[in-house]
Design a protein around this motif. Sequence first.
Motif, mmCIF file in Angstrom:
data_model
loop_
_atom_site.group_PDB
_atom_site.id
_atom_site.type_symbol
_atom_site.label_atom_id
_atom_site.label_comp_id
_atom_site.label_asym_id
_atom_site.label_seq_id
_atom_site.Cartn_x
_atom_site.Cartn_y
_atom_site.Cartn_z
ATOM 1 N N ARG A 38 0.725 -1.183 0.045
ATOM 2 C CA ARG A 38 0.422 -0.379 0.336
ATOM 3 C C ARG A 38 0.803 1.139 -0.184
ATOM 4 O O ARG A 38 0.540 2.809 -0.579
ATOM 5 C CB ARG A 38 -1.258 -0.134 1.715
ATOM 6 C CG ARG A 38 -1.908 -1.458 0.723
ATOM 7 C CD ARG A 38 -2.492 -1.023 2.421
ATOM 8 N NE ARG A 38 -1.760 -2.094 3.369
ATOM 9 C CZ ARG A 38 -2.189 -2.569 4.759
ATOM 10 N NH1 ARG A 38 -3.651 -1.208 5.288
ATOM 11 N NH2 ARG A 38 -2.073 -2.988 5.614
ATOM 12 N N LEU A 39 1.965 0.907 1.419
ATOM 13 C CA LEU A 39 2.851 2.269 0.308
ATOM 14 C C LEU A 39 3.276 2.536 -0.650
ATOM 15 O O LEU A 39 3.490 3.727 -1.245
ATOM 16 C CB LEU A 39 4.327 2.204 1.919
ATOM 17 C CG LEU A 39 4.881 3.055 1.740
ATOM 18 C CD1 LEU A 39 6.239 3.378 2.605
ATOM 19 C CD2 LEU A 39 6.553 2.984 0.457
ATOM 20 N N ALA A 40 3.815 1.839 -1.513
ATOM 21 C CA ALA A 40 3.927 1.591 -3.351
ATOM 22 C C ALA A 40 3.617 2.524 -3.482
ATOM 23 O O ALA A 40 3.241 3.363 -4.502
ATOM 24 C CB ALA A 40 4.376 0.419 -3.808
ATOM 25 N N ALA A 41 1.800 2.535 -3.248
ATOM 26 C CA ALA A 41 0.284 2.611 -4.528
ATOM 27 C C ALA A 41 0.283 3.834 -3.759
ATOM 28 O O ALA A 41 -0.051 4.614 -5.158
ATOM 29 C CB ALA A 41 -0.986 1.748 -4.291
ATOM 30 N N ARG A 42 0.554 4.339 -2.376
ATOM 31 C CA ARG A 42 0.198 5.984 -1.997
ATOM 32 C C ARG A 42 1.603 6.917 -2.794
ATOM 33 O O ARG A 42 1.588 7.517 -3.213
ATOM 34 C CB ARG A 42 1.040 6.089 -0.872
ATOM 35 C CG ARG A 42 -0.857 5.255 -0.199
ATOM 36 C CD ARG A 42 -0.757 5.895 1.381
ATOM 37 N NE ARG A 42 0.279 5.638 2.093
ATOM 38 C CZ ARG A 42 0.257 3.832 2.716
ATOM 39 N NH1 ARG A 42 -0.427 2.988 2.661
ATOM 40 N NH2 ARG A 42 1.742 3.580 3.983
ATOM 41 N N MET A 43 2.476 6.168 -3.235
ATOM 42 C CA MET A 43 4.047 6.796 -3.556
ATOM 43 C C MET A 43 3.777 7.283 -4.876
ATOM 44 O O MET A 43 3.568 7.564 -5.323
ATOM 45 C CB MET A 43 5.282 6.133 -3.433
ATOM 46 C CG MET A 43 5.215 6.587 -1.872
ATOM 47 S SD MET A 43 6.178 8.081 -1.086
ATOM 48 C CE MET A 43 7.128 8.031 0.521
#
Length: 456
Positions: free
Chosen positions: A235-240
Amino acid sequence: MSTALLGTGRRRVDPAGLPAAVRPLVTGEAEEALLTAAAVLANYRRAGHVPARPDNRLPAAERDVRPLVPPAARRRLLRMPSELLGEWLRAVHQKGMRVPPEHLPALAEAARTRPGLRPPLAAVAGPAGSWLGERNPEWSFLVTVTGDRAWEYGTPLQRREWLRRTLATDPGAARTALGSTWTREPAGERAELIAVLGEHLVPDDEPFLETALDDRAGQVREMAAELLARLPGSRLAARMRERAARLVQPAGERWAVTLPDPDDAGLLRDAGGVRHPAELLRRIVGATPLDHWTRYGTPEQVLARAEPGVLRGGWVLAAGRQGDAPWGAALLAAADPASIDGTVTEMVRLLPARLHRPAVAVLAAKLTPQAMASAVALLPAPWTVELGAGVLDWLASHPGNRGLGGAARTAGRTVPIGCLRHPIATAPLPVGAAPWWRELATTLTFRREMHEELDR
Protein backbone atom coordinates in the motif's frame (compact mmCIF):
# COMPACT_ATOMS: atom_id res chain seq x y z
CA MET A 1 63.42 -2.66 60.65
CA SER A 2 64.83 -1.24 63.90
CA THR A 3 68.28 -2.66 63.05
CA ALA A 4 68.21 -0.91 59.68
CA LEU A 5 67.20 2.38 61.34
CA LEU A 6 69.69 2.26 64.24
CA GLY A 7 72.57 0.58 62.39
CA THR A 8 74.12 -2.84 62.78
CA GLY A 9 76.69 -1.40 65.16
CA ARG A 10 73.98 -0.65 67.73
CA ARG A 11 71.57 -3.51 67.14
CA ARG A 12 71.93 -6.93 65.45
CA VAL A 13 69.23 -8.72 63.49
CA ASP A 14 67.20 -10.99 65.77
CA PRO A 15 66.32 -14.15 63.76
CA ALA A 16 63.72 -15.06 66.36
CA GLY A 17 61.43 -12.38 64.96
CA LEU A 18 61.53 -13.86 61.45
CA PRO A 19 59.34 -16.65 60.04
CA ALA A 20 60.72 -20.11 60.71
CA ALA A 21 61.39 -20.81 57.01
CA VAL A 22 63.55 -17.68 56.73
CA ARG A 23 65.68 -18.01 59.89
CA PRO A 24 68.26 -20.54 58.60
CA LEU A 25 69.09 -18.24 55.67
CA VAL A 26 70.01 -15.23 57.84
CA THR A 27 73.67 -15.83 58.58
CA GLY A 28 77.07 -14.07 58.32
CA GLU A 29 78.30 -10.71 59.52
CA ALA A 30 75.80 -8.20 60.86
CA GLU A 31 75.56 -6.19 57.62
CA GLU A 32 75.26 -9.32 55.49
CA ALA A 33 72.64 -10.79 57.82
CA LEU A 34 70.57 -7.59 57.64
CA LEU A 35 70.56 -7.45 53.83
CA THR A 36 69.91 -11.18 53.57
CA ALA A 37 66.99 -10.90 55.97
CA ALA A 38 65.47 -8.02 53.97
CA ALA A 39 65.81 -9.89 50.66
CA VAL A 40 64.49 -13.27 51.74
CA LEU A 41 61.69 -11.75 53.84
CA ALA A 42 60.45 -9.68 50.86
CA ASN A 43 60.38 -12.76 48.62
CA TYR A 44 58.79 -14.82 51.40
CA ARG A 45 55.93 -12.31 51.68
CA ARG A 46 55.45 -12.15 47.91
CA ALA A 47 55.64 -15.83 47.06
CA GLY A 48 55.48 -17.77 50.26
CA HIS A 49 51.72 -18.31 50.26
CA VAL A 50 49.99 -21.64 49.86
CA PRO A 51 47.36 -21.24 47.13
CA ALA A 52 43.77 -21.40 48.31
CA ARG A 53 41.93 -24.61 47.51
CA PRO A 54 38.33 -23.93 46.48
CA ASP A 55 35.67 -26.13 47.97
CA ASN A 56 34.19 -26.76 44.52
CA ARG A 57 36.21 -27.11 41.33
CA LEU A 58 34.97 -25.26 38.25
CA PRO A 59 33.25 -27.51 35.73
CA ALA A 60 35.30 -28.28 32.65
CA ALA A 61 34.19 -27.16 29.19
CA GLU A 62 32.39 -29.74 27.10
CA ARG A 63 34.58 -31.74 24.74
CA ASP A 64 34.90 -30.32 21.23
CA VAL A 65 35.34 -33.13 18.72
CA ARG A 66 36.24 -30.88 15.80
CA PRO A 67 39.88 -31.07 14.66
CA LEU A 68 42.29 -28.25 15.41
CA VAL A 69 43.49 -26.12 12.53
CA PRO A 70 46.71 -27.51 10.96
CA PRO A 71 50.08 -26.49 12.51
CA ALA A 72 50.87 -24.10 9.66
CA ALA A 73 47.58 -22.28 10.23
CA ARG A 74 48.32 -22.06 13.97
CA ARG A 75 51.66 -20.41 13.24
CA ARG A 76 50.04 -18.04 10.74
CA LEU A 77 47.48 -16.93 13.34
CA LEU A 78 50.33 -15.37 15.35
CA ARG A 79 51.15 -13.02 12.47
CA MET A 80 47.64 -12.52 11.10
CA PRO A 81 46.87 -8.93 9.98
CA SER A 82 43.83 -7.67 11.84
CA GLU A 83 41.93 -6.90 8.61
CA LEU A 84 42.16 -10.58 7.54
CA LEU A 85 41.24 -12.14 10.88
CA GLY A 86 37.51 -12.28 10.15
CA GLU A 87 38.10 -13.98 6.79
CA TRP A 88 40.38 -16.55 8.45
CA LEU A 89 37.84 -17.32 11.19
CA ARG A 90 35.06 -17.79 8.63
CA ALA A 91 37.28 -20.09 6.58
CA VAL A 92 38.11 -22.16 9.69
CA HIS A 93 34.41 -22.49 10.47
CA GLN A 94 33.59 -23.53 6.89
CA LYS A 95 36.23 -26.27 7.16
CA GLY A 96 34.64 -27.61 10.36
CA MET A 97 37.76 -26.90 12.45
CA ARG A 98 38.48 -25.11 15.73
CA VAL A 99 41.23 -22.84 16.98
CA PRO A 100 43.59 -23.89 19.80
CA PRO A 101 41.96 -22.92 23.12
CA GLU A 102 45.05 -21.06 24.33
CA HIS A 103 44.41 -18.46 21.60
CA LEU A 104 40.79 -17.85 22.56
CA PRO A 105 41.36 -15.15 25.24
CA ALA A 106 43.36 -12.97 22.83
CA LEU A 107 40.80 -13.52 20.06
CA ALA A 108 37.93 -12.73 22.46
CA GLU A 109 39.64 -9.47 23.42
CA ALA A 110 39.94 -8.56 19.73
CA ALA A 111 36.27 -9.38 19.15
CA ARG A 112 35.23 -7.35 22.20
CA THR A 113 36.12 -4.15 20.36
CA ARG A 114 35.30 -5.42 16.85
CA PRO A 115 31.70 -6.73 16.83
CA GLY A 116 32.08 -8.03 13.27
CA LEU A 117 34.44 -10.74 14.57
CA ARG A 118 32.02 -12.07 17.18
CA PRO A 119 29.82 -14.42 15.07
CA PRO A 120 32.74 -16.20 13.32
CA LEU A 121 34.75 -16.38 16.54
CA ALA A 122 31.80 -17.83 18.49
CA ALA A 123 31.40 -20.42 15.73
CA VAL A 124 35.02 -21.65 15.87
CA ALA A 125 35.43 -21.25 19.65
CA GLY A 126 32.73 -23.84 20.40
CA PRO A 127 32.32 -25.18 23.97
CA ALA A 128 35.65 -23.72 25.16
CA GLY A 129 34.56 -20.24 24.05
CA SER A 130 31.19 -20.70 25.70
CA TRP A 131 32.97 -21.72 28.93
CA LEU A 132 35.07 -18.54 28.81
CA GLY A 133 32.06 -16.37 28.01
CA GLU A 134 30.16 -17.67 31.04
CA ARG A 135 32.99 -16.48 33.29
CA ASN A 136 33.83 -13.13 31.72
CA PRO A 137 30.82 -10.87 31.07
CA GLU A 138 32.81 -8.91 28.46
CA TRP A 139 33.09 -12.13 26.41
CA SER A 140 29.45 -13.13 26.83
CA PHE A 141 29.04 -13.09 23.03
CA LEU A 142 30.87 -16.44 23.04
CA VAL A 143 28.20 -18.14 25.15
CA THR A 144 26.25 -20.65 23.12
CA VAL A 145 22.53 -20.70 23.79
CA THR A 146 20.84 -23.30 21.64
CA GLY A 147 17.31 -23.80 20.43
CA ASP A 148 14.40 -21.57 21.38
CA ARG A 149 16.19 -20.62 24.61
CA ALA A 150 18.32 -18.25 22.55
CA TRP A 151 15.27 -16.07 21.79
CA GLU A 152 14.11 -16.07 25.41
CA TYR A 153 17.41 -15.86 27.28
CA GLY A 154 20.14 -15.03 24.75
CA THR A 155 22.13 -11.82 24.40
CA PRO A 156 20.90 -9.30 21.80
CA LEU A 157 23.45 -10.67 19.33
CA GLN A 158 22.36 -14.28 19.93
CA ARG A 159 18.69 -13.34 19.61
CA ARG A 160 19.33 -11.66 16.27
CA GLU A 161 21.29 -14.68 15.09
CA TRP A 162 18.44 -16.96 16.18
CA LEU A 163 15.91 -14.79 14.34
CA ARG A 164 18.06 -14.71 11.21
CA ARG A 165 18.52 -18.49 11.25
CA THR A 166 14.89 -19.28 12.05
CA LEU A 167 13.55 -16.91 9.39
CA ALA A 168 15.40 -19.09 6.89
CA THR A 169 14.34 -22.47 8.31
CA ASP A 170 10.94 -21.85 9.97
CA PRO A 171 9.66 -18.39 8.92
CA GLY A 172 6.29 -18.79 10.64
CA ALA A 173 7.83 -19.56 14.04
CA ALA A 174 10.31 -16.70 13.65
CA ARG A 175 7.61 -14.13 12.84
CA THR A 176 5.41 -15.39 15.69
CA ALA A 177 8.31 -15.03 18.16
CA LEU A 178 9.11 -11.54 16.88
CA GLY A 179 5.48 -10.42 17.17
CA SER A 180 5.13 -11.83 20.69
CA THR A 181 7.93 -9.69 22.16
CA TRP A 182 7.92 -6.72 19.78
CA THR A 183 6.29 -4.16 22.09
CA ARG A 184 8.61 -5.06 24.98
CA GLU A 185 11.83 -4.67 23.00
CA PRO A 186 13.97 -1.53 23.53
CA ALA A 187 13.87 0.95 20.63
CA GLY A 188 17.41 0.21 19.50
CA GLU A 189 16.75 -3.52 19.51
CA ARG A 190 13.49 -3.07 17.57
CA ALA A 191 15.47 -1.31 14.83
CA GLU A 192 18.02 -4.15 14.76
CA LEU A 193 15.35 -6.87 14.67
CA ILE A 194 13.34 -5.22 11.92
CA ALA A 195 16.55 -4.96 9.89
CA VAL A 196 17.01 -8.73 10.29
CA LEU A 197 13.42 -9.23 9.15
CA GLY A 198 14.30 -7.17 6.06
CA GLU A 199 16.85 -9.83 5.03
CA HIS A 200 13.95 -12.27 4.56
CA LEU A 201 11.28 -9.81 3.46
CA VAL A 202 8.05 -11.24 1.98
CA PRO A 203 4.76 -9.54 1.00
CA ASP A 204 3.05 -11.03 4.09
CA ASP A 205 5.24 -8.75 6.25
CA GLU A 206 3.32 -5.68 5.04
CA PRO A 207 0.74 -5.49 7.91
CA PHE A 208 3.50 -5.71 10.52
CA LEU A 209 5.56 -3.04 8.74
CA GLU A 210 2.56 -0.72 8.30
CA THR A 211 2.14 -0.85 12.09
CA ALA A 212 5.84 -0.11 12.54
CA LEU A 213 5.40 3.12 10.52
CA ASP A 214 3.73 4.51 13.67
CA ASP A 215 6.48 3.31 16.04
CA ARG A 216 7.71 5.71 18.72
CA ALA A 217 11.33 5.38 17.50
CA GLY A 218 12.29 7.28 14.37
CA GLN A 219 14.91 4.66 13.47
CA VAL A 220 12.21 1.97 13.43
CA ARG A 221 9.82 4.13 11.36
CA GLU A 222 12.54 4.81 8.82
CA MET A 223 13.47 1.15 8.50
CA ALA A 224 9.80 0.16 8.12
CA ALA A 225 9.37 2.71 5.32
CA GLU A 226 12.52 1.39 3.66
CA LEU A 227 11.27 -2.20 3.73
CA LEU A 228 7.78 -1.34 2.51
CA ALA A 229 9.36 0.53 -0.40
CA ARG A 230 11.03 -2.75 -1.40
CA LEU A 231 7.58 -4.33 -1.85
CA PRO A 232 6.23 -2.97 -5.17
CA GLY A 233 2.78 -4.36 -4.33
CA SER A 234 2.49 -2.71 -0.91
CA ARG A 235 0.00 0.00 0.00
CA LEU A 236 2.91 2.38 0.65
CA ALA A 237 4.18 1.77 -2.90
CA ALA A 238 0.69 2.54 -4.25
CA ARG A 239 0.52 5.78 -2.27
CA MET A 240 3.98 6.79 -3.54
CA ARG A 241 3.00 5.93 -7.13
CA GLU A 242 -0.01 8.26 -6.85
CA ARG A 243 2.21 11.06 -5.51
CA ALA A 244 4.83 10.52 -8.23
CA ALA A 245 2.15 10.71 -10.94
CA ARG A 246 0.95 14.01 -9.50
CA LEU A 247 4.36 15.61 -8.89
CA VAL A 248 6.45 14.37 -11.85
CA GLN A 249 4.88 14.76 -15.29
CA PRO A 250 6.34 14.89 -18.81
CA ALA A 251 6.69 18.32 -20.39
CA GLY A 252 8.06 17.95 -23.92
CA GLU A 253 11.54 16.44 -23.72
CA ARG A 254 11.89 17.15 -20.00
CA TRP A 255 10.13 16.45 -16.71
CA ALA A 256 7.95 19.05 -14.98
CA VAL A 257 8.46 18.63 -11.26
CA THR A 258 6.40 19.99 -8.36
CA LEU A 259 7.96 19.73 -4.91
CA PRO A 260 5.82 17.93 -2.29
CA ASP A 261 4.18 19.65 0.67
CA PRO A 262 6.48 19.18 3.72
CA ASP A 263 3.43 19.48 6.02
CA ASP A 264 1.60 16.52 4.46
CA ALA A 265 1.21 14.21 7.50
CA GLY A 266 0.54 11.13 5.39
CA LEU A 267 3.65 11.72 3.29
CA LEU A 268 5.80 12.32 6.37
CA ARG A 269 4.60 8.98 7.78
CA ASP A 270 5.46 7.14 4.57
CA ALA A 271 8.83 8.87 4.20
CA GLY A 272 10.08 8.02 7.68
CA GLY A 273 9.76 11.55 9.06
CA VAL A 274 12.05 13.67 6.84
CA ARG A 275 10.70 17.15 5.99
CA HIS A 276 12.99 18.64 3.32
CA PRO A 277 10.93 18.92 0.08
CA ALA A 278 13.76 17.74 -2.22
CA GLU A 279 14.50 14.75 0.00
CA LEU A 280 10.78 13.97 0.19
CA LEU A 281 10.63 13.96 -3.62
CA ARG A 282 13.66 11.64 -3.80
CA ARG A 283 11.95 9.24 -1.41
CA ILE A 284 8.68 9.38 -3.35
CA VAL A 285 10.45 8.44 -6.59
CA GLY A 286 12.59 5.92 -4.73
CA ALA A 287 9.52 4.11 -3.37
CA THR A 288 7.51 4.22 -6.62
CA PRO A 289 7.46 0.93 -8.54
CA LEU A 290 9.70 1.32 -11.59
CA ASP A 291 6.98 -0.02 -13.93
CA HIS A 292 5.23 3.33 -13.32
CA TRP A 293 7.71 4.93 -15.75
CA THR A 294 7.36 2.31 -18.47
CA ARG A 295 4.71 4.36 -20.27
CA TYR A 296 7.36 7.05 -20.90
CA GLY A 297 9.86 4.75 -22.61
CA THR A 298 12.88 2.63 -21.74
CA PRO A 299 14.98 3.42 -18.65
CA GLU A 300 17.50 5.18 -20.92
CA GLN A 301 14.75 7.37 -22.42
CA VAL A 302 13.27 8.18 -19.02
CA LEU A 303 16.70 9.12 -17.67
CA ALA A 304 17.46 11.28 -20.71
CA ARG A 305 14.58 13.61 -19.72
CA ALA A 306 16.13 14.42 -16.32
CA GLU A 307 19.16 16.42 -15.28
CA PRO A 308 21.43 14.81 -12.66
CA GLY A 309 19.85 15.52 -9.30
CA VAL A 310 16.88 14.53 -7.18
CA LEU A 311 14.99 12.52 -9.81
CA ARG A 312 18.00 10.41 -10.76
CA GLY A 313 18.77 9.95 -7.07
CA GLY A 314 15.26 8.60 -6.58
CA TRP A 315 15.57 6.19 -9.48
CA VAL A 316 18.91 4.95 -8.12
CA LEU A 317 17.15 4.32 -4.81
CA ALA A 318 14.26 2.51 -6.53
CA ALA A 319 16.51 0.35 -8.71
CA GLY A 320 18.52 -0.75 -5.67
CA ARG A 321 15.43 -1.58 -3.65
CA GLN A 322 13.63 -3.39 -6.44
CA GLY A 323 16.70 -5.16 -7.81
CA ASP A 324 16.04 -4.02 -11.38
CA ALA A 325 19.04 -4.91 -13.59
CA PRO A 326 18.00 -2.92 -16.73
CA TRP A 327 17.54 0.21 -14.64
CA GLY A 328 20.84 -0.48 -12.86
CA ALA A 329 22.72 -0.74 -16.17
CA ALA A 330 21.05 2.42 -17.52
CA LEU A 331 21.83 4.39 -14.36
CA LEU A 332 25.49 3.32 -14.45
CA ALA A 333 25.79 4.32 -18.10
CA ALA A 334 24.11 7.71 -17.50
CA ALA A 335 25.83 8.49 -14.21
CA ASP A 336 27.37 11.92 -13.94
CA PRO A 337 31.07 11.50 -13.00
CA ALA A 338 30.71 14.30 -10.46
CA SER A 339 27.90 12.54 -8.60
CA ILE A 340 29.05 8.91 -8.53
CA ASP A 341 28.70 7.77 -4.94
CA GLY A 342 27.85 4.62 -3.02
CA THR A 343 24.26 4.54 -4.25
CA VAL A 344 25.43 4.61 -7.87
CA THR A 345 28.12 1.97 -7.42
CA GLU A 346 25.46 -0.13 -5.66
CA MET A 347 23.94 -0.55 -9.12
CA VAL A 348 26.73 -3.03 -9.90
CA ARG A 349 25.10 -5.47 -7.47
CA LEU A 350 21.94 -5.49 -9.61
CA LEU A 351 23.75 -6.66 -12.71
CA PRO A 352 24.40 -10.32 -13.57
CA ALA A 353 27.92 -11.40 -12.56
CA ARG A 354 28.96 -11.67 -16.22
CA LEU A 355 28.43 -7.89 -16.54
CA HIS A 356 30.47 -6.89 -13.47
CA ARG A 357 33.74 -6.70 -15.38
CA PRO A 358 32.23 -4.46 -18.11
CA ALA A 359 30.63 -2.34 -15.39
CA VAL A 360 34.07 -1.68 -13.89
CA ALA A 361 35.26 -0.69 -17.36
CA VAL A 362 32.30 1.75 -17.72
CA LEU A 363 33.16 3.41 -14.41
CA ALA A 364 36.86 3.54 -15.25
CA ALA A 365 36.09 5.21 -18.59
CA LYS A 366 34.00 7.91 -16.86
CA LEU A 367 36.35 8.67 -13.98
CA THR A 368 39.91 9.83 -13.49
CA PRO A 369 42.17 7.19 -11.88
CA GLN A 370 41.95 9.00 -8.52
CA ALA A 371 38.14 9.22 -8.70
CA MET A 372 37.98 5.58 -9.75
CA ALA A 373 40.12 4.69 -6.74
CA SER A 374 37.47 6.30 -4.53
CA ALA A 375 34.69 4.47 -6.39
CA VAL A 376 36.42 1.09 -5.82
CA ALA A 377 36.01 1.55 -2.08
CA LEU A 378 32.26 2.00 -2.62
CA LEU A 379 31.67 -1.09 -4.75
CA PRO A 380 29.20 -3.38 -2.97
CA ALA A 381 30.72 -6.35 -1.13
CA PRO A 382 31.01 -9.27 -1.32
CA TRP A 383 32.61 -8.99 -4.74
CA THR A 384 32.10 -11.61 -7.40
CA VAL A 385 35.10 -13.14 -9.17
CA GLU A 386 34.22 -11.07 -12.25
CA LEU A 387 34.09 -7.84 -10.23
CA GLY A 388 37.36 -8.62 -8.46
CA ALA A 389 39.08 -9.47 -11.74
CA GLY A 390 37.80 -6.23 -13.28
CA VAL A 391 39.22 -4.14 -10.43
CA LEU A 392 42.58 -5.97 -10.47
CA ASP A 393 42.80 -5.57 -14.25
CA TRP A 394 42.17 -1.84 -13.85
CA LEU A 395 44.88 -1.57 -11.18
CA ALA A 396 47.30 -3.55 -13.35
CA SER A 397 46.78 -1.02 -16.13
CA HIS A 398 48.17 1.77 -13.88
CA PRO A 399 51.32 0.20 -12.41
CA GLY A 400 53.18 3.46 -11.86
CA ASN A 401 50.30 5.55 -10.41
CA ARG A 402 51.21 6.20 -6.78
CA GLY A 403 47.73 7.51 -5.92
CA LEU A 404 46.00 4.13 -6.07
CA GLY A 405 47.19 2.76 -2.73
CA GLY A 406 43.74 2.96 -1.11
CA ALA A 407 42.05 1.12 -3.98
CA ALA A 408 44.80 -1.52 -3.93
CA ARG A 409 44.31 -2.13 -0.19
CA THR A 410 40.55 -2.41 -0.69
CA ALA A 411 41.04 -4.87 -3.54
CA GLY A 412 43.63 -6.87 -1.59
CA ARG A 413 41.24 -7.72 1.22
CA THR A 414 37.99 -7.84 -0.82
CA VAL A 415 38.62 -9.84 -3.99
CA PRO A 416 37.27 -13.41 -3.66
CA ILE A 417 39.44 -16.50 -3.47
CA GLY A 418 39.09 -17.06 -7.21
CA CYS A 419 41.15 -13.90 -7.86
CA LEU A 420 44.10 -14.69 -5.60
CA ARG A 421 46.21 -16.01 -8.49
CA HIS A 422 45.78 -12.84 -10.56
CA PRO A 423 48.97 -11.88 -12.48
CA ILE A 424 49.55 -9.02 -10.03
CA ALA A 425 50.33 -11.70 -7.43
CA THR A 426 52.17 -14.18 -9.63
CA ALA A 427 54.03 -12.16 -12.28
CA PRO A 428 57.36 -10.39 -11.66
CA LEU A 429 57.17 -6.88 -10.25
CA PRO A 430 57.02 -4.40 -13.18
CA VAL A 431 59.84 -1.91 -13.57
CA GLY A 432 58.82 1.39 -12.00
CA ALA A 433 55.81 -0.09 -10.19
CA ALA A 434 54.31 2.04 -7.40
CA PRO A 435 54.74 0.75 -3.81
CA TRP A 436 51.11 -0.39 -3.63
CA TRP A 437 51.81 -3.09 -6.26
CA ARG A 438 54.19 -5.01 -4.01
CA GLU A 439 51.87 -4.58 -1.01
CA LEU A 440 48.89 -5.85 -3.02
CA ALA A 441 50.86 -8.84 -4.35
CA THR A 442 51.94 -9.67 -0.78
CA THR A 443 48.35 -9.53 0.50
CA LEU A 444 46.98 -11.71 -2.30
CA THR A 445 49.74 -14.28 -1.73
CA PHE A 446 49.21 -14.25 2.05
CA ARG A 447 45.48 -14.86 1.60
CA ARG A 448 46.05 -17.66 -0.94
CA GLU A 449 48.45 -19.47 1.39
CA MET A 450 46.08 -18.90 4.31
CA HIS A 451 43.28 -20.76 2.54
CA GLU A 452 45.52 -23.47 1.12
CA GLU A 453 46.81 -24.34 4.61
CA LEU A 454 43.30 -25.13 5.78
CA ASP A 455 42.91 -27.66 2.96
CA ARG A 456 45.92 -29.76 4.04
